[in-house]
Enzyme design. Sequence first.
Site, PDB file in Angstrom:
ATOM      1  N   HIS A  19       0.844  -1.207   0.000  1.00 42.57           N
ATOM      2  CA  HIS A  19       0.000   0.000   0.000  1.00 42.57           C
ATOM      3  C   HIS A  19       0.880   1.259   0.000  1.00 42.57           C
ATOM      4  O   HIS A  19       0.622   2.214  -0.730  1.00 42.57           O
ATOM      5  CB  HIS A  19      -0.875   0.057   1.259  1.00 42.57           C
ATOM      6  CG  HIS A  19      -1.934  -0.999   1.366  1.00 42.57           C
ATOM      7  ND1 HIS A  19      -2.104  -1.765   2.487  1.00 42.57           N
ATOM      8  CD2 HIS A  19      -2.900  -1.407   0.492  1.00 42.57           C
ATOM      9  CE1 HIS A  19      -3.131  -2.581   2.320  1.00 42.57           C
ATOM     10  NE2 HIS A  19      -3.632  -2.404   1.105  1.00 42.57           N
ATOM     11  N   LYS A  43     -15.510  -6.513   6.545  1.00 47.31           N
ATOM     12  CA  LYS A  43     -16.650  -6.807   7.425  1.00 47.31           C
ATOM     13  C   LYS A  43     -16.239  -7.036   8.875  1.00 47.31           C
ATOM     14  O   LYS A  43     -16.854  -6.507   9.776  1.00 47.31           O
ATOM     15  CB  LYS A  43     -17.444  -7.987   6.880  1.00 47.31           C
ATOM     16  CG  LYS A  43     -18.277  -7.513   5.697  1.00 47.31           C
ATOM     17  CD  LYS A  43     -18.963  -8.626   4.954  1.00 47.31           C
ATOM     18  CE  LYS A  43     -19.534  -8.129   3.647  1.00 47.31           C
ATOM     19  NZ  LYS A  43     -18.574  -8.062   2.556  1.00 47.31           N
ATOM     20  N   ARG A  92      -2.018  -6.439  -8.192  1.00 46.03           N
ATOM     21  CA  ARG A  92      -0.904  -7.331  -7.870  1.00 46.03           C
ATOM     22  C   ARG A  92      -0.745  -8.448  -8.882  1.00 46.03           C
ATOM     23  O   ARG A  92       0.341  -8.779  -9.294  1.00 46.03           O
ATOM     24  CB  ARG A  92      -1.123  -7.967  -6.485  1.00 46.03           C
ATOM     25  CG  ARG A  92      -0.727  -7.078  -5.352  1.00 46.03           C
ATOM     26  CD  ARG A  92      -1.355  -7.524  -4.086  1.00 46.03           C
ATOM     27  NE  ARG A  92      -2.815  -7.385  -4.171  1.00 46.03           N
ATOM     28  CZ  ARG A  92      -3.623  -7.525  -3.158  1.00 46.03           C
ATOM     29  NH1 ARG A  92      -3.150  -7.839  -1.975  1.00 46.03           N
ATOM     30  NH2 ARG A  92      -4.915  -7.360  -3.294  1.00 46.03           N
ATOM     31  N   SER A 130      -2.831  -7.639   3.072  1.00 42.65           N
ATOM     32  CA  SER A 130      -3.130  -7.496   4.504  1.00 42.65           C
ATOM     33  C   SER A 130      -3.535  -8.834   5.095  1.00 42.65           C
ATOM     34  O   SER A 130      -3.159  -9.160   6.225  1.00 42.65           O
ATOM     35  CB  SER A 130      -4.256  -6.481   4.719  1.00 42.65           C
ATOM     36  OG  SER A 130      -3.861  -5.210   4.274  1.00 42.65           O
TER      37      SER A 130
HETATM   38  P1  ADP Z   1      -9.825  -3.610  -0.447  1.00 39.80           P
HETATM   39  O1  ADP Z   1     -10.546  -4.344   0.634  1.00 39.80           O
HETATM   40  O2  ADP Z   1     -10.573  -2.420  -0.977  1.00 39.80           O
HETATM   41  O3  ADP Z   1      -9.217  -4.473  -1.547  1.00 39.80           O
HETATM   42  P2  ADP Z   1      -7.121  -3.332   0.557  1.00 39.80           P
HETATM   43  O4  ADP Z   1      -6.698  -2.529   1.728  1.00 39.80           O
HETATM   44  O5  ADP Z   1      -6.918  -4.810   0.644  1.00 39.80           O
HETATM   45  O6  ADP Z   1      -8.620  -2.932   0.346  1.00 39.80           O
HETATM   46  O7  ADP Z   1      -6.401  -2.817  -0.757  1.00 39.80           O
HETATM   47  C1  ADP Z   1      -6.564  -1.507  -1.227  1.00 39.80           C
HETATM   48  C2  ADP Z   1      -5.944  -1.394  -2.599  1.00 39.80           C
HETATM   49  O8  ADP Z   1      -4.542  -1.615  -2.517  1.00 39.80           O
HETATM   50  C3  ADP Z   1      -6.454  -2.401  -3.632  1.00 39.80           C
HETATM   51  O9  ADP Z   1      -6.516  -1.761  -4.880  1.00 39.80           O
HETATM   52  C4  ADP Z   1      -5.401  -3.462  -3.627  1.00 39.80           C
HETATM   53  O10 ADP Z   1      -5.339  -4.168  -4.865  1.00 39.80           O
HETATM   54  C5  ADP Z   1      -4.156  -2.622  -3.429  1.00 39.80           C
HETATM   55  N1  ADP Z   1      -3.049  -3.387  -2.873  1.00 39.80           N
HETATM   56  C6  ADP Z   1      -3.055  -4.169  -1.775  1.00 39.80           C
HETATM   57  N2  ADP Z   1      -1.850  -4.749  -1.571  1.00 39.80           N
HETATM   58  C7  ADP Z   1      -1.050  -4.328  -2.593  1.00 39.80           C
HETATM   59  C8  ADP Z   1       0.308  -4.596  -2.987  1.00 39.80           C
HETATM   60  N3  ADP Z   1       1.064  -5.434  -2.286  1.00 39.80           N
HETATM   61  N4  ADP Z   1       0.792  -3.998  -4.114  1.00 39.80           N
HETATM   62  C9  ADP Z   1      -0.014  -3.176  -4.828  1.00 39.80           C
HETATM   63  N5  ADP Z   1      -1.308  -2.905  -4.528  1.00 39.80           N
HETATM   64  C10 ADP Z   1      -1.823  -3.453  -3.425  1.00 39.80           C
END
Ligand code: ADP
Length: 163
Positions: A19, A43, A92, A130
Amino acid sequence: MAVRIAVYPGSFDPITNGHLDIVRRAAVLFDEVIVAVSLNASKSPLFSLEERLMLLDHVLSAFSNVRIDSYDGLTVRYAETHGAQAIIRGLRAVSDFEFEFTMALTNKKLAPAIETVFLMTEVQYSFISSSTIKEVARYGGCVKGMVPPSVEDMLSIKYRSLK
Ligand code: ADP
């Protein structure tokens, strides 16, 4: 010239180095980036909204053009209300594509003026999510290099308190 504002929405439960890399790159492309914690996306989060905002604040405080916020409801409505022209999402792997594609087209239908901008992950972060971070930390594995140090600390405190 109009100020270019982007919203980077997500659960951020918790923020990872993946992120962080997306935020760093988006902050170069846009005048202002709003990292917005979506309340409906996750959730049953591990971290409360307050904890997630605190971690984001700690990790992102060095960026002068990045703001942190939370919202409930449609991301496009949030973006419109805050004068944003774009929604940032990270990709990703091919597995992210189908969901992101559907979401981007739906958002385009709801708010044609708002663009979804996809940033491709850096290869070293491509395996980080995450949910895997939480899985590793829950069983006492090392997440060094995958999350910022403050998140690493919070994860071990959280899982110790849950035991
Ligand atoms: P959501 O529940 O909306 O997917 P996340 O917090 O999991 O929320 O992810 C937010 C955004 O960050 C999404 O677009 C996700 O694809 C991107 N993202 C998460 N991890 C990575 C990573 N390691 N590299 C690039 N983008 C990421």
